[in-house]
Design a protein around this motif. Structure first.
Motif, PDB file in Angstrom:
ATOM      1  N   TYR A   1       0.841  -1.202   0.000  1.00 58.01           N
ATOM      2  CA  TYR A   1       0.000   0.000   0.000  1.00 58.01           C
ATOM      3  C   TYR A   1       0.874   1.249   0.000  1.00 58.01           C
ATOM      4  O   TYR A   1       0.596   2.219  -0.704  1.00 58.01           O
ATOM      5  CB  TYR A   1      -0.903   0.049   1.224  1.00 58.01           C
ATOM      6  CG  TYR A   1      -2.023  -0.975   1.283  1.00 58.01           C
ATOM      7  CD1 TYR A   1      -2.355  -1.771   0.198  1.00 58.01           C
ATOM      8  CD2 TYR A   1      -2.740  -1.160   2.452  1.00 58.01           C
ATOM      9  CE1 TYR A   1      -3.371  -2.708   0.279  1.00 58.01           C
ATOM     10  CE2 TYR A   1      -3.761  -2.088   2.533  1.00 58.01           C
ATOM     11  CZ  TYR A   1      -4.073  -2.858   1.442  1.00 58.01           C
ATOM     12  OH  TYR A   1      -5.085  -3.773   1.525  1.00 58.01           O
TER      13      TYR A   1
ATOM     14  N   THR B   1     -11.407  -0.651   1.102  1.00 57.84           N
ATOM     15  CA  THR B   1     -11.856  -1.344  -0.098  1.00 57.84           C
ATOM     16  C   THR B   1     -11.060  -0.879  -1.310  1.00 57.84           C
ATOM     17  O   THR B   1     -10.650  -1.699  -2.139  1.00 57.84           O
ATOM     18  CB  THR B   1     -13.360  -1.084  -0.326  1.00 57.84           C
ATOM     19  OG1 THR B   1     -14.073  -1.455   0.843  1.00 57.84           O
ATOM     20  CG2 THR B   1     -13.881  -1.858  -1.517  1.00 57.84           C
ATOM     21  N   LEU B   2     -10.813   0.429  -1.393  1.00 57.69           N
ATOM     22  CA  LEU B   2     -10.031   0.970  -2.503  1.00 57.69           C
ATOM     23  C   LEU B   2      -8.624   0.387  -2.506  1.00 57.69           C
ATOM     24  O   LEU B   2      -8.130  -0.066  -3.545  1.00 57.69           O
ATOM     25  CB  LEU B   2      -9.971   2.500  -2.410  1.00 57.69           C
ATOM     26  CG  LEU B   2      -9.076   3.207  -3.419  1.00 57.69           C
ATOM     27  CD1 LEU B   2      -9.644   3.049  -4.827  1.00 57.69           C
ATOM     28  CD2 LEU B   2      -8.945   4.677  -3.069  1.00 57.69           C
TER      29      LEU B   2
ATOM     30  N   SER C   1     -13.084   8.398  -1.116  1.00 61.01           N
ATOM     31  CA  SER C   1     -13.231   7.074  -0.510  1.00 61.01           C
ATOM     32  C   SER C   1     -13.156   7.155   1.010  1.00 61.01           C
ATOM     33  O   SER C   1     -13.841   6.410   1.703  1.00 61.01           O
ATOM     34  CB  SER C   1     -12.177   6.105  -1.053  1.00 61.01           C
ATOM     35  OG  SER C   1     -10.902   6.425  -0.573  1.00 61.01           O
TER      36      SER C   1
ATOM     37  N   ARG D   1      -7.602  -2.405  -1.109  1.00 61.04           N
ATOM     38  CA  ARG D   1      -7.649  -3.840  -1.391  1.00 61.04           C
ATOM     39  C   ARG D   1      -7.779  -4.094  -2.889  1.00 61.04           C
ATOM     40  O   ARG D   1      -7.157  -5.007  -3.427  1.00 61.04           O
ATOM     41  CB  ARG D   1      -8.801  -4.495  -0.639  1.00 61.04           C
ATOM     42  CG  ARG D   1      -8.514  -4.680   0.817  1.00 61.04           C
ATOM     43  CD  ARG D   1      -9.602  -5.469   1.514  1.00 61.04           C
ATOM     44  NE  ARG D   1      -9.324  -5.521   2.928  1.00 61.04           N
ATOM     45  CZ  ARG D   1     -10.190  -5.211   3.872  1.00 61.04           C
ATOM     46  NH1 ARG D   1     -11.419  -4.842   3.557  1.00 61.04           N
ATOM     47  NH2 ARG D   1      -9.856  -5.283   5.144  1.00 61.04           N
ATOM     48  N   LYS D   2      -8.591  -3.271  -3.559  1.00 65.48           N
ATOM     49  CA  LYS D   2      -8.749  -3.433  -5.006  1.00 65.48           C
ATOM     50  C   LYS D   2      -7.456  -3.093  -5.734  1.00 65.48           C
ATOM     51  O   LYS D   2      -7.066  -3.774  -6.676  1.00 65.48           O
ATOM     52  CB  LYS D   2      -9.897  -2.563  -5.516  1.00 65.48           C
ATOM     53  CG  LYS D   2     -11.252  -3.098  -5.136  1.00 65.48           C
ATOM     54  CD  LYS D   2     -12.366  -2.240  -5.668  1.00 65.48           C
ATOM     55  CE  LYS D   2     -13.713  -2.813  -5.255  1.00 65.48           C
ATOM     56  NZ  LYS D   2     -14.833  -2.008  -5.734  1.00 65.48           N
ATOM     57  N   LEU D   3      -6.793  -2.020  -5.310  1.00 71.47           N
ATOM     58  CA  LEU D   3      -5.514  -1.659  -5.926  1.00 71.47           C
ATOM     59  C   LEU D   3      -4.471  -2.742  -5.688  1.00 71.47           C
ATOM     60  O   LEU D   3      -3.700  -3.079  -6.590  1.00 71.47           O
ATOM     61  CB  LEU D   3      -5.015  -0.318  -5.379  1.00 71.47           C
ATOM     62  CG  LEU D   3      -5.725   0.927  -5.882  1.00 71.47           C
ATOM     63  CD1 LEU D   3      -5.272   2.149  -5.100  1.00 71.47           C
ATOM     64  CD2 LEU D   3      -5.487   1.118  -7.362  1.00 71.47           C
ATOM     65  N   ASP D   4      -4.446  -3.289  -4.474  1.00 72.70           N
ATOM     66  CA  ASP D   4      -3.486  -4.352  -4.169  1.00 72.70           C
ATOM     67  C   ASP D   4      -3.804  -5.604  -4.976  1.00 72.70           C
ATOM     68  O   ASP D   4      -2.902  -6.271  -5.471  1.00 72.70           O
ATOM     69  CB  ASP D   4      -3.482  -4.658  -2.674  1.00 72.70           C
ATOM     70  CG  ASP D   4      -2.383  -5.638  -2.300  1.00 72.70           C
ATOM     71  OD1 ASP D   4      -1.209  -5.373  -2.655  1.00 72.70           O
ATOM     72  OD2 ASP D   4      -2.686  -6.661  -1.664  1.00 72.70           O
ATOM     73  N   ALA D   5      -5.089  -5.909  -5.117  1.00 70.76           N
ATOM     74  CA  ALA D   5      -5.469  -7.078  -5.905  1.00 70.76           C
ATOM     75  C   ALA D   5      -5.082  -6.886  -7.368  1.00 70.76           C
ATOM     76  O   ALA D   5      -4.636  -7.832  -8.030  1.00 70.76           O
ATOM     77  CB  ALA D   5      -6.970  -7.332  -5.791  1.00 70.76           C
ATOM     78  N   ALA D   6      -5.215  -5.670  -7.869  1.00 69.57           N
ATOM     79  CA  ALA D   6      -4.911  -5.407  -9.268  1.00 69.57           C
ATOM     80  C   ALA D   6      -3.410  -5.319  -9.532  1.00 69.57           C
ATOM     81  O   ALA D   6      -2.924  -5.816 -10.546  1.00 69.57           O
ATOM     82  CB  ALA D   6      -5.591  -4.116  -9.719  1.00 69.57           C
TER      83      ALA D   6
ATOM     84  N   LYS E   1     -14.706   3.988   2.414  1.00 67.69           N
ATOM     85  CA  LYS E   1     -14.336   2.907   1.506  1.00 67.69           C
ATOM     86  C   LYS E   1     -12.840   2.856   1.214  1.00 67.69           C
ATOM     87  O   LYS E   1     -12.414   2.249   0.246  1.00 67.69           O
ATOM     88  CB  LYS E   1     -15.081   3.069   0.173  1.00 67.69           C
ATOM     89  CG  LYS E   1     -16.577   3.095   0.291  1.00 67.69           C
ATOM     90  CD  LYS E   1     -17.102   1.727   0.570  1.00 67.69           C
ATOM     91  CE  LYS E   1     -18.638   1.769   0.564  1.00 67.69           C
ATOM     92  NZ  LYS E   1     -19.194   0.522   0.985  1.00 67.69           N
TER      93      LYS E   1
END
Length: 174
Positions: free
Chosen positions: A122, A154-155, A146, A157-162, A151
């Motif tokens: 992060y 959540t933001l 966010s 987590r989505k960036l880390d997942a991507a 959120k």
């Protein structure tokens, strides 16, 4: 009639801003990401010191090396490099550290190590956005929105997942 003093003052202000942004600001952001990564690596060291991980295990060395790679690679990380590497479809789909973390037997320890790795990534994602004159304002706005909506996690987590796995693979290859 044009007031040349105002034009010159505006040009000087823009030049000073750009000199700061592409000078000290870049180093500040890299130092920020490295500091967070050092702290998270130390937290994993503390887990090993308390007996929850084995210092001599291959998995601990892979995890430690993953943090070291993120720290060493931070100054080379940019959003273009991250996006291009992420979309280039690297041959290595899963990083070594991901596999090492999955092999940790204790679920609580596995979760803690995962959180420490996520926090380090992060910090690198924030650094990548803040180092870009193009992305910094839009990411700042997205973070503010966010945060107001609750959120932010959540933001991230989505960036880390991507991009987290792509960043880790890029750091391992650097």
């Amino acid at each position: 009639m044009i007031n040349y003093a105002d034009v010159i003052a505006a040009l000087v202000a823009v030049a000073l801003f750009l000199a700061f942004f592409y000078g000290p600001w870049q180093g500040i952001m890299v130092d920020y990401a490295r500091q967070i990564s050092f702290e998270e690596r130390d937290a994993v060291f503390d887990l090993a010191a308390s007996g929850k991980l084995d210092f001599n295990s291959h998995d601990y060395r892979v995890i430690r090396d993953a943090f070291n790679n993120l720290i060493r690679f931070a100054h080379e990380m940019s959003w273009t490099r991250l996006v291009l590497h992420g979309h280039a479809g690297s041959t290595k789909k899963v990083s070594d550290v991901h596999l090492a973390v999955d092999r940790i037997e204790n679920p609580e320890t596995r979760q803690k190590v995962t959180k420490h790795l996520q926090r380090a990534r992060y910090a690198l994602l924030i650094m990548v956005g803040a180092k870009s004159l193009l992305l910094a304002p839009s990411i700042g706005l997205a973070m503010a929105v966010s945060w107001c909506m609750g959120k932010t996690r959540t933001l991230f987590r989505k960036l880390d997942a991507a991009y987290g796995e792509s960043m880790q693979c890029e750091a391992e290859g650097a």
